[in-house]
Scaffold this active site. Structure first.
Site, PDB file in Angstrom:
ATOM      1  N   ASP A   1     -22.968  43.293  47.102  1.00 30.55           N
ATOM      2  CA  ASP A   1     -22.482  42.251  48.007  1.00 30.55           C
ATOM      3  C   ASP A   1     -20.997  42.056  47.710  1.00 30.55           C
ATOM      4  OD1 ASP A   1     -22.502  40.056  49.861  1.00 30.55           O
ATOM      5  OD2 ASP A   1     -22.587  38.674  48.174  1.00 30.55           O
ATOM      6  N   SER A   2     -20.340  41.320  48.597  1.00 31.58           N
ATOM      7  CA  SER A   2     -18.942  40.981  48.369  1.00 31.58           C
ATOM      8  C   SER A   2     -18.777  40.015  47.199  1.00 31.58           C
ATOM      9  CB  SER A   2     -18.368  40.326  49.619  1.00 31.58           C
ATOM     10  OG  SER A   2     -19.062  39.122  49.862  1.00 31.58           O
TER      11      SER A   2
ATOM     12  N   TYR B   1     -15.336  39.461  52.432  1.00 31.93           N
ATOM     13  CA  TYR B   1     -15.302  40.636  53.317  1.00 31.93           C
ATOM     14  C   TYR B   1     -15.160  40.189  54.779  1.00 31.93           C
ATOM     15  CZ  TYR B   1     -17.187  44.024  49.834  1.00 31.93           C
ATOM     16  OH  TYR B   1     -17.396  44.864  48.762  1.00 31.93           O
ATOM     17  N   GLY B   2     -15.708  39.011  55.064  1.00 28.26           N
ATOM     18  CA  GLY B   2     -15.796  38.550  56.452  1.00 28.26           C
ATOM     19  C   GLY B   2     -14.462  38.418  57.164  1.00 28.26           C
TER      20      GLY B   2
ATOM     21  N   CYS C   1     -25.497  42.118  52.081  1.00 27.51           N
ATOM     22  CA  CYS C   1     -24.358  41.453  52.704  1.00 27.51           C
ATOM     23  C   CYS C   1     -24.427  41.725  54.203  1.00 27.51           C
ATOM     24  CB  CYS C   1     -23.084  42.049  52.103  1.00 27.51           C
ATOM     25  SG  CYS C   1     -21.551  41.481  52.860  1.00 27.51           S
ATOM     26  N   ASN C   2     -24.519  40.670  54.989  1.00 24.26           N
ATOM     27  CA  ASN C   2     -24.584  40.848  56.450  1.00 24.26           C
ATOM     28  C   ASN C   2     -23.323  41.522  56.976  1.00 24.26           C
ATOM     29  OD1 ASN C   2     -26.925  38.779  57.684  1.00 24.26           O
ATOM     30  ND2 ASN C   2     -26.152  38.199  55.687  1.00 24.26           N
ATOM     31  N   THR C   3     -22.179  41.145  56.422  1.00 15.93           N
ATOM     32  CA  THR C   3     -20.906  41.678  56.914  1.00 15.93           C
ATOM     33  C   THR C   3     -20.814  43.190  56.661  1.00 15.93           C
ATOM     34  OG1 THR C   3     -19.980  39.544  56.242  1.00 15.93           O
ATOM     35  CG2 THR C   3     -18.419  41.251  56.876  1.00 15.93           C
TER      36      THR C   3
ATOM     37  N   GLU D   1     -17.956  31.147  46.048  1.00 20.70           N
ATOM     38  CA  GLU D   1     -17.521  32.049  44.969  1.00 20.70           C
ATOM     39  C   GLU D   1     -16.929  31.268  43.799  1.00 20.70           C
ATOM     40  OE1 GLU D   1     -17.400  35.543  44.379  1.00 20.70           O
ATOM     41  OE2 GLU D   1     -18.909  35.641  45.960  1.00 20.70           O
TER      42      GLU D   1
ATOM     43  N   CYS E   1     -25.352  34.953  56.403  1.00 20.55           N
ATOM     44  CA  CYS E   1     -24.505  35.404  55.298  1.00 20.55           C
ATOM     45  C   CYS E   1     -25.288  35.123  54.028  1.00 20.55           C
ATOM     46  CB  CYS E   1     -23.192  34.613  55.303  1.00 20.55           C
ATOM     47  SG  CYS E   1     -22.178  34.865  53.825  1.00 20.55           S
ATOM     48  N   THR E   2     -25.327  36.108  53.124  1.00 13.99           N
ATOM     49  CA  THR E   2     -26.192  35.950  51.946  1.00 13.99           C
ATOM     50  C   THR E   2     -25.667  34.911  50.949  1.00 13.99           C
ATOM     51  OG1 THR E   2     -25.116  37.860  50.902  1.00 13.99           O
ATOM     52  CG2 THR E   2     -27.157  38.267  52.129  1.00 13.99           C
ATOM     53  N   HIS E   3     -24.438  34.467  51.120  1.00 15.26           N
ATOM     54  CA  HIS E   3     -23.949  33.362  50.286  1.00 15.26           C
ATOM     55  C   HIS E   3     -24.563  32.016  50.713  1.00 15.26           C
ATOM     56  CE1 HIS E   3     -20.774  36.194  49.097  1.00 15.26           C
ATOM     57  NE2 HIS E   3     -20.335  35.312  48.211  1.00 15.26           N
TER      58      HIS E   3
END
Ligand code: DGL
Length: 262
Positions: A10-11, A42-43, A73-75, A151, A183-185
């Site tokens: 993931d980012s 990343y988005g 990560c969806n992005t 983050e 978004c996985t966050h």
């Protein structure tokens, strides 16, 4: 081959929400996780930059001999997974906003999607929404600024709450009854979202579906780990080890978290 690890990237720390689902469904699997926090978010990057970062992460996981890769990560999924599948010889599992279940269950026929700019701009996201949201109004919202806050471990802060309130208002005004977290966050924001959203609005994310798909693909390719060895979970971050560790604090399995410059 089957006792090699599942690779996950993931980012940043967001994909740990997916790692938790995978680990809970597949406790007998070894895992290697890459948190590319140095390059988050990343988005806000171009499709080409997202692709190059996804290639870099994939090649590192392949160097570590992973048997399957989860793009948590969806992005990265919406911008890079078709290239990765063509280019590399391991199965890839991706994650996309769960529009289909939300559209099927929505009574108000209005569904909100909170995702990154990179995901909402991708052609894969557009084709998925067109295929699954017939007769449903999708209210899209870019979550700009949320990933950097998460983050930094800023979840229950006034800044995060204010930003969420601003982003959710247009959807609430439209009368959504489902909110899709694209978004996985964002699953880490669920406690704050529940404070903001009226009780009738349901929150959906794709974590469990990704874990089920990972299990199905391992079985299909005969890659499930049936060995008796002790399981290991190696996490690498190219940023702050302590922040990543704080998102894994509830996990007491054989976890190792290290800094790695990648
Ligand atoms: N976790 C990533 C996703 O699912 C966040 C993308 C970002 O870094 O902006 O889209």
């Amino acid at each position: 081959m089957s006792n090699r690890s599942i690779g996950i990237f993931d980012s940043g720390i967001g994909g740990t929400s997916i790692w938790k689902e995978i680990h809970s469904l597949l406790p007998e699997e070894n895992t290697i996780y890459l948190a590319d926090s140095k390059n988050a978010p990343y988005g806000e990057k171009t499709a080409e930059q997202i692709l190059q970062l996804s290639i870099k992460n994939t090649e590192l996981l392949l160097k570590k001999e992973c048997k399957l890769i989860v793009v948590a990560c969806n992005t990265a999924t919406t911008n890079a997974i078709s290239f990765l599948r063509k280019e590399y010889d391991v199965p890839f599992i991706g994650i996309e906003p769960a529009i289909k279940p939300a559209a099927l269950q929505s009574q108000s026929k209005r569904v909100g999607v909170l995702a990154t700019k990179g995901t909402l701009a991708s052609s894969l996201f557009h084709s998925t929404s067109e295929n699954h949201a017939y007769g449903i109004q999708i209210i899209e919202q870019e979550g700009t600024g949320l990933v950097p806050l998460i983050e930094q471990g800023e979840i229950q802060t006034n800044t995060t709450k204010a930003l969420l309130q601003k982003y959710l208002k247009p959807m609430l005004d439209e009368g959504i009854d489902y909110l899709v977290l694209g978004c996985t966050h964002y699953p880490y924001l669920i406690p704050v979202l529940k404070e903001i959203l009226p009780a009738n609005i349901k929150i959906i994310d794709s974590g469990e579906a990704v874990a089920r798909q990972t299990k199905a693909i391992l079985e299909q390719y005969d890659l499930s780990d049936t060995s008796n060895q002790k399981r290991e979970h190696q996490f690498y971050t190219n940023s702050d080890v302590e922040i990543l560790a704080s998102f894994l604090a509830s996990e007491n399995n054989n976890i190792d978290i290290e800094y790695l410059d990648f």
